[in-house]
Design an enzyme around this catalytic site. Structure first.
Site, PDB file in Angstrom:
ATOM      1  CG  ASP A  81     -33.067   1.629 -37.850  1.00  0.00           C
ATOM      2  OD1 ASP A  81     -34.164   1.891 -37.119  1.00  0.00           O
ATOM      3  OD2 ASP A  81     -32.211   1.229 -37.330  1.00  0.00           O
ATOM      4  CG  HIS A 101     -33.460  -1.655 -35.580  1.00  0.00           C
ATOM      5  ND1 HIS A 101     -32.993  -0.505 -34.926  1.00  0.00           N
ATOM      6  CD2 HIS A 101     -33.923  -2.696 -34.590  1.00  0.00           C
ATOM      7  CE1 HIS A 101     -32.771  -1.193 -33.723  1.00  0.00           C
ATOM      8  NE2 HIS A 101     -33.335  -2.005 -33.330  1.00  0.00           N
TER       9      HIS A 101
END
Length: 452
Positions: A112, A109
């Site tokens: 992340d 993501h």
């Protein structure tokens, strides 16, 4: 293929070399017992069939925290307080892990790998800096990106959804993240882009205009697709179904719901499904069921490999160890012709009580061996004349004569009625379920020598 092991300024997994295949007789917990990347199965290597990926979020951002308590793990890459330095340490640890495990792919993501900024422009700059860093590491190691995505569910602004949010301003923030995440995916050569609508749904029906929200979701996906194609993304867009959690009712409930949505809105030529085992079971299905429904629709795109706990009604994201599930999943995948640009991403996390660094390797090795065995057994079953006959004989009445004419659309309802009137009561034909189950057991339990 062996990737070049990456080690940054700090070695985060000292004492662990690149994981090797040692075979079923090995008692080394840091070795593969079944997964041989170069082993040929049905004309392709295991690595080409399985296309394993490691997820960024659970492994390098998670620390074992749950609703009832804080994290139990303090990894060495989590010691920095400066967000940019912390992101750099996470990435070094991630690429060291990827390459020591010797998987071909990774997934992320946006938040992340990067960190939240104070504005859209700040967020874009933060993400771009980490995309540049990931690109360097990919080039050095041979790692590839299976898919990227935007986290449109964690930030408080998305409490009522992202593309389906009743506030247009929130939708524009979601669009900014998706645009940046697509750009990142293209820059890193990603083969897919995923949408998971964790907040795309409703908590209370009476205050929700579901028709309008679904139309907004379809429009948002069209615009994301159009943008992706305009900047050179040639891969597959994927939607990941889930029935609930965090939202009370999610619009992408299960495979068939998403298939119907894509067809209704003319999106099925660009989008396929990324199916997660635990999400299927939360919807009341077997994992293989959702895989089969997607395969039937020619929309099977990729897999998030994990499992749930049958005693719990939530998404436990455990590593896959159930060989029966793996065999049944690989039967569907192999009979469908494989995963194409997709792969098997371990969207799974260590248990809160697993606190050693080596546990990350042990968990992934177990999952990879499980699916390697599943592939081998599925391949053997698909070549077993008994397995082929058990299924084909059930439908033999449609292979010629009036049954074939029905499949070809040549018989109307009146003609079908007349055939029934001319026939005696049909003979009951056994489904042979126990025969199927025993045959599978022969390979899984009693036939180890056949697939090792």
């Amino acid at each position: 293929m062996r990737r070049t092991v990456f080690i940054g300024d700090t070695e985060y997994f000292p004492g662990v070399g690149q994981i090797q295949y040692e075979g079923p007789e090995s008692d080394n917990p840091l070795a593969f017992k079944a997964y041989e990347p170069e082993r040929q199965v049905a004309g392709k290597s295991m690595e080409e069939h399985l296309r394993f990926a490691v997820c960024y979020w659970h492994n390098f951002c998670g620390n074992g925290a749950d609703t009832f308590g804080p994290g139990t793990r303090q990894y060495p890459w989590m010691r920095q307080t400066d967000p940019a330095a912390a992101a750099a340490d996470r990435m070094d640890a991630a690429f060291e892990f990827f390459t020591k495990l010797n998987v071909p792919f990774w997934c992320f993501h946006d938040v992340d790998i990067a960190w939240e900024g104070q504005s859209v422009i700040d967020c874009e700059k933060n993400l771009q800096s980490m995309v540049d860093a990931a690109g360097v590491r990919q080039k050095e190691t041979g790692m590839r990106l299976l898919w990227g995505t935007a986290n449109l569910f964690s930030h408080p602004r998305y409490m009522n959804g992202a593309a389906t949010n009743p506030d247009f301003r929130v939708l524009t923030f979601a669009a900014s993240q998706v645009k940046a995440a697509i750009d990142a995916t293209v820059a890193l050569g990603g083969e897919n882009y995923v949408f998971w609508g964790g907040r795309e749904g409703y908590a209370y029906l009476q205050n929700t205009d579901t028709k309008r929200e679904l139309e907004h979701l379809a429009m948002f996906l069209r615009k994301a697709r159009d943008y992706g194609r305009s900047v050179g993304f040639e891969g597959t867009f994927l939607i990941e179904p889930k029935p609930m959690e965090p939202m009370y009712h999610q619009y992408d409930f299960d495979a068939q719901t998403v298939i119907g949505f894509l067809r209704e809105h003319g999106l099925d030529s660009d989008f396929k499904l990324n199916l997660e085992a635990n999400h299927a079971t939360l919807a009341g299905h077997a994992f293989a069921h959702d895989l089969q429904m997607a395969a039937n629709a020619k929309l099977l795109g990729s897999i998030d490999a994990n499992r749930g706990n049958p005693q719990n009604g939530w998404d436990t994201d455990q590593f896959p160890t159930d060989l029966y599930d793996a065999v049944q999943a690989m039967l569907v995948v192999q009979e469908a012709g494989g995963l194409g640009t997709g792969g098997l991403n371990f969207d799974a996390k260590l248990r809160r009580e697993s606190t050693d660094l080596e546990d990350l390797f042990i968990a992934h090795i177990g999952g990879m061996d499980c699916f390697a065995r599943g592939l081998l057994i599925a391949d053997q079953l698909m070549r077993d004349a008994r397995y082929i006959a058990l299924k084909s004989e059930r439908y033999a009445s449609f292979d010629d004569g009036d049954g074939q004419r029905f499949e070809q659309g040549e018989l109307n309802l009146s003609a079908l009625r007349d055939l029934a009137a001319q026939s005696s009561e049909p003979q009951r034909i056994s489904g042979k379920q126990e025969g199927f189950e025993n045959l599978m057991n022969d390979y899984i339990v009693g036939g180890g020598r056949r697939w090792q």
